[in-house]
Design an enzyme around this catalytic site. Structure first.
Site, mmCIF file in Angstrom:
data_model
loop_
_atom_site.group_PDB
_atom_site.id
_atom_site.type_symbol
_atom_site.label_atom_id
_atom_site.label_comp_id
_atom_site.label_asym_id
_atom_site.label_seq_id
_atom_site.Cartn_x
_atom_site.Cartn_y
_atom_site.Cartn_z
ATOM 1 N N GLU A 1 -3.238 -7.737 13.134
ATOM 2 C CA GLU A 1 -2.880 -7.384 11.811
ATOM 3 C C GLU A 1 -1.196 -6.994 11.656
ATOM 4 O O GLU A 1 -0.316 -7.561 10.758
ATOM 5 C CB GLU A 1 -3.484 -6.484 11.167
ATOM 6 N N ASP B 1 0.938 -1.283 0.087
ATOM 7 C CA ASP B 1 -0.080 0.099 -0.079
ATOM 8 C C ASP B 1 0.845 1.117 -0.061
ATOM 9 O O ASP B 1 1.158 1.714 -1.014
ATOM 10 C CB ASP B 1 -1.088 0.092 1.138
HETATM 11 C C1 6A9 Z 1 -10.498 -1.198 2.976
HETATM 12 C C2 6A9 Z 1 -11.596 -0.772 5.241
HETATM 13 C C3 6A9 Z 1 -14.462 -1.144 7.408
HETATM 14 C C4 6A9 Z 1 -4.165 -4.217 3.450
HETATM 15 O O1 6A9 Z 1 -5.176 -8.112 4.358
HETATM 16 C C5 6A9 Z 1 -5.685 -7.799 3.224
HETATM 17 C C6 6A9 Z 1 -5.027 -6.618 2.696
HETATM 18 C C7 6A9 Z 1 -3.737 -6.916 2.072
HETATM 19 O O2 6A9 Z 1 -3.774 -7.387 1.030
HETATM 20 C C8 6A9 Z 1 -2.814 -5.669 1.970
HETATM 21 O O3 6A9 Z 1 -1.592 -6.001 1.583
HETATM 22 N N1 6A9 Z 1 -4.959 -5.472 3.852
HETATM 23 C C9 6A9 Z 1 -2.630 -4.764 3.030
HETATM 24 O O4 6A9 Z 1 -1.795 -3.644 2.860
HETATM 25 C C10 6A9 Z 1 -6.286 -4.788 4.151
HETATM 26 C C11 6A9 Z 1 -7.154 -4.178 2.834
HETATM 27 C C12 6A9 Z 1 -8.457 -3.622 3.206
HETATM 28 C C13 6A9 Z 1 -8.930 -2.747 2.081
HETATM 29 C C14 6A9 Z 1 -10.320 -2.252 2.468
HETATM 30 C C15 6A9 Z 1 -11.781 -0.930 3.670
HETATM 31 C C16 6A9 Z 1 -12.954 -1.665 5.918
HETATM 32 O O5 6A9 Z 1 -13.190 -1.276 7.086
#
Ligand code: 6A9
Length: 780
Positions: A747, A514
């Protein structure tokens, strides 16, 4: 340039499925396999739910009422708040058993799920759940009723019949019954030893997402009439949902058994229900619990290596990973500009209706599939149950379109949609995500080579790979054409915003990292060292599949062996990405360090003024190496491209272990303390994410290379060994400490204090701590 429409179907290519037989159609996923994995706790988004792997299933779920600030609140979908102290699967085998604990303010709920050994073949079998409520209030405190709401809903809107005696529950009573094509005649029975007061309410609606709202309305209306918190004991005509309110003041145990495929003559109902409730259920659960522990020991072989408190965390890691596996069905939204002139809200097309069986990163926060997360999940899962891995990887590869693209984030169906802000739903077909599934496939191949699998599993993996090959090949090609850089052997994550002045450093979500800082001014001169290394992995992996399967006869347009050679050419890599001053691998691009966010008065079209945070560039960007050291810098190390006798390896080890850069007592930081963007907000509301915090997936990769370099011959192996041991124990100690304090695996972890942060109950890749405990790493 590719044509917009597929020649044959005349459908836009972006929503045209890849034209080869689907992996999920393989015979290994049909028949008995399908029956035995039909029902499961495949609703990770709710605190407790059961469904079948079919688009419009019969689903079961649990809600309960708590008082919050003097108001009744219904628990149903997992929340990321700390209202519940913690919750999660303590044990789960991914197939027919799981046990979860939920720590509510004044009570502990335990929910278990188990499938019958016998069942009714041809209908997905019987199953049962046990709900255990334990009030934590002392006896002399006012005894409060606990209100549970158990529901059964037919997503296909088939009518459900209410049992006859639901208001006067006896030892064992039929709660509801019905008939469906997939499961035949079914019945749901409730059994409890304690006195329970029950009420019910029936709804006719396809909308399960809002069920808690409907139930609360019903309760409020009744409360106004009678002063009692009781459902109305009434139902709409041909209700497809029944909600049962079960109230108790004691500790109680409630068993709910589901039997299907009932035929008058042969049903043997009494026995089937008996075997799934009461004492027989207790012994069945006990049996499964013992088997879970035995399998845990066998797969991860930890007992003699580690303390018992560490084992608890290891079990929670695998339990939550498997218990978090979900089944989703729906259509992704794919970005598709409808007019070249104006942007519009409906600049998207619907992908074909698709199902996805997948693990999820976090039940409360991101209960849906993410492409690169899934590879990390499967590194853990295949060691537990390789069949689950094959099926999940197959599900993902079947989501590939004709261009070889797989959407990164899968938001399929109403329940998934309800957990994501609108602006994140649409997926961009120019954007990739690291091909981590190939790490898994390579592990499987190495597993075969080292005789980790029995013959039957080996054959399954081989026929899987045989069918997967064309898709993997297309996937590679998609990356190799769409993400290619200007110079030979260079790549960059496409899709960064090069116009915005709202971000300190434009994000690259597709990289998975990100907000990890890249070149300040994105353009086509960029080279991303992480993507280059992913491409090396992909080429090398394709090459080994090809060698292994003897795929020389089929039409493979890429020469994987020479691409892999090119991308692992140490001299070339160093020319493109190595910075001698820092002794680090870096991105290259149009960059200046002289950027900052400043408040500016902005005049809008309608004349109104506002103060906004915008980026100001006060230096001149130029083509250069981008001086941000962090996870990206360690990719050549992670992918073992650095020769074991190179002095550069020595430098990498110094960088990793330097407490002024990325080393901490809790794991390696995502971005060096010395980086100009260390812990910097990207915009007013975008807090630093991959700008310092400690993430488990990258720590696992780096650790596994430390392990590798400590075992190969070379001048630096003992240095690697020392750092390996220390990093490993730091990671374990910190995750275990946080788990002891909060009951949660997080996380990411704070870069200075090691405290868990971000999404709660993140037992996606953070669960890799278990492989770190057992020292299981990918072989290259
Ligand atoms: C946002 C917010 C109600 C971010 O683990 C999933 C991903 C990874 O693939 C990525 O590498 N996470 C990491 O940087 C989470 C992504 C969530 C995006 C949606 C919405 C919802 O809150």
């Amino acid at each position: 340039i590719k044509p917009l429409l597929d020649d044959e179907s005349q459908r836009p290519r972006v929503i045209t499925p890849f034209p080869s037989p689907k992996l999920t159609d393989l015979s290994m996923f049909q028949g008995e396999h399908k029956e035995s994995s039909y029902w499961g706790t495949y609703r990770p988004q709710v605190y407790f739910g059961v469904r079948a792997r079919t688009p419009k299933s019969l689903v079961a779920g649990l809600m309960w009422l708590v008082m919050k600030d003097g108001k009744p609140v219904m628990r149903h979908f997992c929340e990321n708040s700390n209202d519940l102290k913690s919750f999660g699967w303590k044990e789960h085998n991914g197939r027919d058993f799981g046990r979860q604990e939920l720590f509510e303010q004044d009570m502990v709920l335990e929910t278990s799920f188990v499938k019958s050994e016998e069942g009714s073949l041809g209908y997905g079998g019987d199953w049962s759940i046990r709900i255990n409520v334990q009030n934590m209030l002392n006896d002399d405190e006012v005894k409060r009723s606990t209100h549970l709401f158990f529901y059964l809903a037919d997503e296909g809107c088939n009518g459900v019949n209410l049992g006859k005696d639901v208001l006067r529950l006896k030892e064992s009573s039929v709660l509801a019954s019905g008939s469906r094509q997939d499961v035949g005649n079914w019945q749901m029975h409730l059994k409890s030893q304690n006195h329970l007061e029950t009420h019910y309410c029936g709804f006719k609606t396809p909308d399960i997402v809002n069920l808690s709202g409907l139930v609360q309305q019903n309760l409020t209306a009744q409360e106004e009439k009678s002063g009692l918190l009781q459902l109305s004991d009434s139902s709409e005509d041909s209700s497809n949902i029944y909600v049962f309110q079960i109230s108790t003041t004691n500790q109680s145990t409630i068993d709910i058994a589901f039997v299907s495929g009932i035929k008058e003559e042969t049903s043997n109902m009494e026995n089937r229900i008996m075997s799934l409730t009461g004492l027989p259920l207790s012994s069945l659960l006990e049996e499964k619990h013992i088997a879970f522990n035995a399998k845990f020991n066998e797969c991860f072989n930890l007992s003699d290596k580690l303390d018992p408190e560490i084992l608890v965390v290891g079990k929670a890691a695998i339990g939550n990973m498997l218990g978090g596996i979900g089944y989703f069905y729906g259509q992704s939204k794919i970005h598709f500009p409808k007019s070249p002139l104006a942007k519009s809200e409906d600049d998207f097309l619907l992908y074909w209706p698709a199902e996805l069986y997948t693990a999820v990163p976090s039940r409360p926060r991101f209960p849906r599939g993410f492409l690169w997360d899934e590879g990390f999940h499967q590194l853990l899962i295949w060691r537990w149950d390789v069949h689950i891995t094959l099926e999940i990887v197959g599900n993902w590869l079947d989501l590939m379109n004709i261009d070889g693209w797989i959407p990164r984030e899968q938001v399929l169906g109403a329940e998934a949609l309800s957990k994501i802000p609108k602006q994140y739903v649409v997926q961009f077909p120019s954007n990739g995500n690291p091909p981590t599934l190939l790490l898994v496939i390579r592990d499987l191949i190495n597993g075969i080579r080292t005789e980790k699998f029995n013959e039957a599993d080996r054959d399954k993996i081989l026929s899987f790979l045989d069918r997967a090959f064309v898709r993997l090949d297309a996937w590679f090609k998609w990356f190799n054409t769409s993400q290619i850089g200007k110079e030979k052997g260079s790549y960059y994550w496409h899709g960064r915003d090069n116009i915005t002045n709202r971000e300190l450093n434009p994000q690259s979500l597709s990289s998975g990292l990100d907000d990890y800082p890249r070149a300040s001014h994105p353009n086509e001169d960029e080279r991303h060292v992480d993507l280059r290394c992913w491409m090396y992995l992909a080429a090398d992996c394709m090459n080994s599949i090809q060698e292994f399967m003897g795929k020389n006869d089929i039409l493979v347009t890429e020469d994987y062996s020479s691409i892999a050679k090119l991308l692992s050419d140490f001299t070339l890599l160093n020319q493109m990405h190595y910075d001698k001053d820092h002794g680090a691998y870096l991105d290259f691009g149009n960059h200046t360090e002289e950027v900052r966010l400043v408040w500016k008065e902005v005049i809008h079209e309608d004349g109104h003024l506002s103060r906004e945070l915008v980026r100001e560039t006060y230096g001149k960007p130029e083509l250069r190496l981008v001086p941000h050291i962090g996870y990206v810098s360690f990719f050549p190390f992670m992918f073992r491209i650095i020769p074991a006798d190179s002095s550069i390896l020595d430098k990498q080890l110094d960088l990793i272990s330097n407490g002024n850069i990325v080393w901490s007592d809790y794991g390696l930081l995502s971005l060096a303390k010395t980086s100009s963007l260390y812990m910097k907000y990207n915009s007013e509301h975008q807090a630093p994410y991959w700008r310092g915090a400690i993430w488990m997936n990258m720590n696992y990769m780096i650790l596994s290379s430390l392990h590798h370099y400590s075992t190969v011959d070379g001048p630096y192996n003992s240095k690697a060994r020392t750092i390996y041991e220390e990093l490993r124990s730091n990671l374990i100690r910190n995750v275990v400490r946080n788990y002891d304090q909060t009951g949660i695996i997080w996380e990411h972890y704070d870069q200075t204090k090691g405290t868990g942060e971000g999404a709660r109950v993140f037992t996606g890749w953070s669960a890799l701590i278990l492989l770190i405990m057992s020292e299981e790493y990918p072989l290259f």
